[in-house]
Write an enzyme that holds these catalytic residues in place. Structure first.
Site, PDB file in Angstrom:
ATOM      1  N   GLU A 269       0.838  -1.208   0.000  1.00 30.66           N
ATOM      2  CA  GLU A 269       0.000   0.000   0.000  1.00 30.66           C
ATOM      3  C   GLU A 269       0.872   1.257   0.000  1.00 30.66           C
ATOM      4  O   GLU A 269       0.887   2.003   0.973  1.00 30.66           O
ATOM      5  CB  GLU A 269      -0.949  -0.027   1.193  1.00 30.66           C
ATOM      6  CG  GLU A 269      -0.298  -0.504   2.467  1.00 30.66           C
ATOM      7  CD  GLU A 269      -1.288  -0.848   3.564  1.00 30.66           C
ATOM      8  OE1 GLU A 269      -1.051  -0.438   4.703  1.00 30.66           O
ATOM      9  OE2 GLU A 269      -2.279  -1.529   3.278  1.00 30.66           O
ATOM     10  N   PRO A 270       1.563   1.504  -1.103  1.00 34.12           N
ATOM     11  CA  PRO A 270       2.431   2.677  -1.176  1.00 34.12           C
ATOM     12  C   PRO A 270       1.635   3.963  -1.385  1.00 34.12           C
ATOM     13  O   PRO A 270       0.638   3.971  -2.103  1.00 34.12           O
ATOM     14  CB  PRO A 270       3.290   2.384  -2.406  1.00 34.12           C
ATOM     15  CG  PRO A 270       2.437   1.507  -3.263  1.00 34.12           C
ATOM     16  CD  PRO A 270       1.590   0.684  -2.327  1.00 34.12           C
ATOM     17  N   ARG A 308       5.189  19.848   5.321  1.00 30.40           N
ATOM     18  CA  ARG A 308       6.162  18.796   5.626  1.00 30.40           C
ATOM     19  C   ARG A 308       7.502  19.300   6.163  1.00 30.40           C
ATOM     20  O   ARG A 308       8.041  18.724   7.110  1.00 30.40           O
ATOM     21  CB  ARG A 308       6.385  17.889   4.409  1.00 30.40           C
ATOM     22  CG  ARG A 308       5.097  17.209   3.933  1.00 30.40           C
ATOM     23  CD  ARG A 308       5.322  16.263   2.765  1.00 30.40           C
ATOM     24  NE  ARG A 308       5.971  15.042   3.180  1.00 30.40           N
ATOM     25  CZ  ARG A 308       7.218  14.721   2.902  1.00 30.40           C
ATOM     26  NH1 ARG A 308       7.968  15.530   2.183  1.00 30.40           N
ATOM     27  NH2 ARG A 308       7.735  13.601   3.321  1.00 30.40           N
ATOM     28  N   CYS A 338       2.516  33.782   9.448  1.00 28.84           N
ATOM     29  CA  CYS A 338       3.016  34.392  10.677  1.00 28.84           C
ATOM     30  C   CYS A 338       3.359  33.329  11.713  1.00 28.84           C
ATOM     31  O   CYS A 338       2.702  33.181  12.746  1.00 28.84           O
ATOM     32  CB  CYS A 338       2.009  35.398  11.207  1.00 28.84           C
ATOM     33  SG  CYS A 338       1.835  36.772  10.057  1.00 28.84           S
ATOM     34  N   GLU A 339       4.334  32.542  11.369  1.00 26.13           N
ATOM     35  CA  GLU A 339       4.949  31.501  12.198  1.00 26.13           C
ATOM     36  C   GLU A 339       6.318  31.314  11.574  1.00 26.13           C
ATOM     37  O   GLU A 339       6.517  31.691  10.421  1.00 26.13           O
ATOM     38  CB  GLU A 339       4.238  30.145  12.060  1.00 26.13           C
ATOM     39  CG  GLU A 339       2.812  30.072  12.464  1.00 26.13           C
ATOM     40  CD  GLU A 339       2.612  29.747  13.937  1.00 26.13           C
ATOM     41  OE1 GLU A 339       3.594  29.369  14.599  1.00 26.13           O
ATOM     42  OE2 GLU A 339       1.481  29.907  14.389  1.00 26.13           O
ATOM     43  N   TYR A 366       1.449  14.033   0.464  1.00 29.78           N
ATOM     44  CA  TYR A 366       1.284  14.773   1.717  1.00 29.78           C
ATOM     45  C   TYR A 366       1.530  16.266   1.532  1.00 29.78           C
ATOM     46  O   TYR A 366       1.998  16.940   2.436  1.00 29.78           O
ATOM     47  CB  TYR A 366       2.198  14.183   2.810  1.00 29.78           C
ATOM     48  CG  TYR A 366       2.039  12.682   2.925  1.00 29.78           C
ATOM     49  CD1 TYR A 366       0.883  12.147   3.483  1.00 29.78           C
ATOM     50  CD2 TYR A 366       2.989  11.807   2.405  1.00 29.78           C
ATOM     51  CE1 TYR A 366       0.693  10.776   3.539  1.00 29.78           C
ATOM     52  CE2 TYR A 366       2.808  10.438   2.457  1.00 29.78           C
ATOM     53  CZ  TYR A 366       1.659   9.922   3.029  1.00 29.78           C
ATOM     54  OH  TYR A 366       1.476   8.570   3.069  1.00 29.78           O
TER      55      TYR A 366
HETATM   56  C1  LIG Z   1       0.251   6.247   5.304  1.00 33.58           C
HETATM   57  C2  LIG Z   1       0.087   4.813   5.112  1.00 33.58           C
HETATM   58  C3  LIG Z   1       0.658   4.184   3.986  1.00 33.58           C
HETATM   59  C4  LIG Z   1       1.493   4.907   2.964  1.00 33.58           C
HETATM   60  O1  LIG Z   1       2.746   5.283   3.434  1.00 33.58           O
HETATM   61  P1  LIG Z   1       3.821   5.945   2.426  1.00 33.58           P
HETATM   62  O2  LIG Z   1       4.997   6.221   3.269  1.00 33.58           O
HETATM   63  O3  LIG Z   1       3.208   7.180   1.860  1.00 33.58           O
HETATM   64  O4  LIG Z   1       4.091   4.974   1.353  1.00 33.58           O
HETATM   65  C5  LIG Z   1       0.409   2.836   3.836  1.00 33.58           C
HETATM   66  N1  LIG Z   1      -0.328   2.141   4.731  1.00 33.58           N
HETATM   67  C6  LIG Z   1      -0.884   2.714   5.828  1.00 33.58           C
HETATM   68  C7  LIG Z   1      -1.697   1.897   6.759  1.00 33.58           C
HETATM   69  C8  LIG Z   1      -0.684   4.060   6.039  1.00 33.58           C
HETATM   70  O5  LIG Z   1      -1.232   4.612   7.136  1.00 33.58           O
END
Ligand SMILES: *Cc1c(COP(=O)(O)O)cnc(C)c1O
Length: 413
Positions: A269-270, A308, A338-339, A366
């Protein structure tokens, strides 16, 4: 991602200056070509297994991006019921959507069950309630915390002992008892150790822990190894060698499947890996400010649009796209909020003039999804570049957006 072509910076073949002029700044621009390149890298690296890639849409949630991924064969990873609904709106088959929440209510999980998505639970108390309610009628994936530290940045590491994520591998006995007594059908095991895989060995160690845990669950259909693929942020940065990871994990997974007695699916899950490099954020230089210590470049954006750097000290490579031939000089690039609002200290940029456009690289993940209206600023527009054409996929906000849910009341007394 910007490319220098005959002295002109381009995104997906379109001059950056043209995009900045057409849509104004600040603006997020994404290149589908890079998204597809990244997906193919992963797909090829794991071609020896039955692999499913689920895009973690919290990184970039524009519905056009989701539709693009769906078209090229990517599935979806979500962390909230709202992301589930967005995914369904984008046309994903609910069965292809994984829902991996943390610390949400049982009520929200029931809403996700109603939508028919794959549920992933990371808490024994919720698992008990889930089993009580659904028994074996709704299969569930369990998120394990293998306590393997990924990367060096504590803020983005989720595998350490104090982490709120996952069910500790040391609670295996308890977990098994709950699963047995509530007759829960566990169809997947999951881990997600954080956001910075530094080396393949660390990842494989975590995988071995998941393989061992899998032997306690006879109904598995998949193992989900989460994400944590690191992409390069600096020109000479290290990054996860997905080819090497693919080769080694495929081998280990095959051995595991043989032992387990069945071919399981391998899930990832990237987020960042698929979209970070595809995105560029453009801001215009409002002012150059010489102080006793440095030369500040102040742009028409701030931590409200790209948090980030201030949130977890992340590095975004900056390029002055308006002056490719200019002399290299040292600048500190800051925002207008303003930070303390620093995008980069002591950056070498080709000579910056007021009105120049600064490109922030690796802004696809992000970036927009973490943006806010702080200081009552409008959030930026988003543009998608696809096959040489640019499409506005989110309008810049205006005063109506800013005041939309404010209720102006007549107060008595
Ligand atoms: C945020 C998240 C990801 C993705 O992470 P990356 O660093 O953006 O690849 C995958 N799985 C879960 C459960 C997440 O919370």
């Amino acid at each position: 991602m910007i490319q220098l072509n005959n002295g002109v910076y381009e995104i997906g073949g379109i001059p950056v200056s043209q995009l900045a002029e057409k849509y104004d700044t600040p603006i997020y621009i994404y290149d589908t070509g890079i998204m597809e390149r990244q997906y193919n890298l992963l797909k090829d690296a794991f071609s020896g297994t039955n692999t499913r890639i689920k895009f973690a849409c919290k990184a970039l949630n524009n519905i056009n991006v989701l539709k693009f991924f769906k078209k090229i064969g990517v599935e979806l990873d979500t962390v909230s019921i709202q992301e589930v609904w967005t995914g369904i709106r984008a046309g994903f088959d609910p069965k292809k959507i994984l829902y991996t929440p943390n610390c949400v209510s049982m009520e929200e999980i029931e809403l996700a069950v109603k939508e028919g998505v794959q549920i992933n639970i990371d808490n024994i108390s919720i698992l008990e309630q889930f089993g009580h309610k659904f028994g074996s009628t709704v299969p569930v994936c369990i998120r394990i915390n293998p306590h393997i530290m990924a990367g060096g940045n504590e803020k983005i590491s989720t595998g350490h002992i104090d982490s709120k994520f996952g069910i500790s591998i040391y609670q295996m006995r308890h977990l098994e008892r709950v699963v047995k007594s509530e007759k829960i059908r566990v169809n997947g095991l999951h881990m997600h150790t954080g956001s910075d895989i530094l080396d393949v060995d660390v990842f494989l160690r975590a995988a071995e822990i998941l393989f061992e845990a899998a032997e306690h669950f006879p109904d598995l259909e998949f193992l989900d190894f989460g994400s944590g693929f690191k992409v390069p942020y600096k020109p000479d940065d290290y990054f996860t060698d997905v080819k090497e990871l693919g080769a080694q994990l495929t081998e280990a997974f095959k051995v595991f499947c043989k032992k387990y007695g069945r071919e399981l699916e391998l899930w990832f899950e990237p987020g960042k890996f698929l979209v970070s490099q595809s995105g560029t954020f453009l801001a215009k230089v409002n002012v150059i400010k010489q102080t006793t210590a440095t030369v500040f470049v102040g742009v028409d954006s701030g931590l409200n649009h790209l948090i980030r750097p201030m949130l977890y000290n992340s590095y975004h490579h900056l390029v002055n796209v308006s002056n490719p031939e200019g002399k290299q000089r040292l600048y500190t690039v800051v925002g207008y909020i303003c930070e303390t609002d620093t995008f980069g200290w002591d950056r070498k940029l080709s000579e910056v003039r007021e009105g120049d456009i600064i490109a922030f690289q690796n802004a696809g993940a992000y970036g927009f999804t973490m943006s806010s209206n702080y200081n009552s600023r409008f959030r930026p527009a988003e543009v998608l570049v696809h096959k040489g054409k640019d499409y506005l996929i989110r309008k810049r906000e205006n005063m109506d957006d800013l005041l939309r849910n404010q209720v102006e009341v007549e107060m008595g007394g």
